[in-house]
Design an enzyme around this catalytic site. Structure first.
Site, mmCIF file in Angstrom:
data_model
loop_
_atom_site.group_PDB
_atom_site.id
_atom_site.type_symbol
_atom_site.label_atom_id
_atom_site.label_comp_id
_atom_site.label_asym_id
_atom_site.label_seq_id
_atom_site.Cartn_x
_atom_site.Cartn_y
_atom_site.Cartn_z
ATOM 1 N N TYR A 1 0.819 -1.217 0.000
ATOM 2 C CA TYR A 1 0.000 0.000 0.000
ATOM 3 C C TYR A 1 0.853 1.268 0.000
ATOM 4 O O TYR A 1 0.363 2.340 0.382
ATOM 5 C CB TYR A 1 -0.956 -0.001 1.198
ATOM 6 C CG TYR A 1 -2.216 -0.820 0.973
ATOM 7 C CD1 TYR A 1 -3.107 -0.505 -0.059
ATOM 8 C CD2 TYR A 1 -2.540 -1.885 1.800
ATOM 9 C CE1 TYR A 1 -4.265 -1.234 -0.265
ATOM 10 C CE2 TYR A 1 -3.714 -2.626 1.601
ATOM 11 C CZ TYR A 1 -4.569 -2.286 0.564
ATOM 12 O OH TYR A 1 -5.726 -3.006 0.359
ATOM 13 N N HIS B 1 -9.636 -6.477 -2.198
ATOM 14 C CA HIS B 1 -8.808 -5.543 -2.970
ATOM 15 C C HIS B 1 -8.829 -5.985 -4.419
ATOM 16 O O HIS B 1 -8.813 -7.182 -4.702
ATOM 17 C CB HIS B 1 -7.346 -5.563 -2.481
ATOM 18 C CG HIS B 1 -6.417 -4.890 -3.465
ATOM 19 N ND1 HIS B 1 -6.192 -3.532 -3.462
ATOM 20 C CD2 HIS B 1 -5.720 -5.390 -4.527
ATOM 21 C CE1 HIS B 1 -5.374 -3.229 -4.464
ATOM 22 N NE2 HIS B 1 -5.072 -4.335 -5.121
#
Ligand code: IDP
Ligand code: MG
Length: 140
Positions: free
Chosen positions: A51, A117
């Site tokens: 991330y 995700h």
């Protein structure tokens, strides 16, 4: 239309509630194929690296803590227009805004614990797949 590969994670809120089969059924029904899949406990370093693009966002630390709060399932999905198709099947980031029938509308707990995700572009898909899978682990 082109056959693409995209990267998916079934997040800790999904594994905790034993929803991996229901989510996989939904994405397979959409025509996507799971061509690689591995259940792992991410390390803090792996979550922060994955991330890194969100490093400056206020939710970055909470997001990384959430992503290591339990096991996740890492996946490579393949199909026609796989990147955009999976984004459609996932639904909006905030489940309150997600369309009916999407994974996030049906399963997400919150804007953070939103069950899945999915890559947002073909370039990012290739990068994210390579971050977690080697070529010989992907069987199309
Ligand atoms: P996406 O997963 O729909 O592509 P991104 O904006 O890339 O959404 O954000 C990555 C992840 O960060 C989201 O899936 C969600 O788990 C978390 N997140 C995004 N926005 C917020 C927020 O405003 N508060 C808390 N967590 C957030
Ligand atoms: Mg994103």
């Amino acid at each position: 239309m082109a056959v693409e590969r995209t990267f998916s994670i079934l997040k800790p809120d999904a594994t905790r509630r034993n929803l991996t089969g229901k989510i996989n059924a939904k994405l397979e029904e959409s025509g996507l194929r799971i061509v690689a899949q591995r259940r792992v406990q991410l390390t803090r370093t792996q979550a922060e690296g994955f991330y890194a693009v969100h490093k400056a966002r206020p939710f970055f630390n909470d997001l990384c803590a959430f992503m290591i709060s339990g096991p996740v399932v890492l996946q490579v999905l393949e199909g026609e227009n796989a990147v955009a198709k999976y984004r459609d099947v996932m639904g909006a980031t905030n489940p309150a805004n997600a369309a009916p029938g999407t994974i996030r509308k049906e399963f997400a707990e919150s804007i953070e614990a939103n069950s899945v995700h999915g890559s947002d572009s073909l370039d990012n898909a290739a990068q994210e797949i390579a971050y977690f899978f080697s070529q010989c682990e992907i069987v199309g």
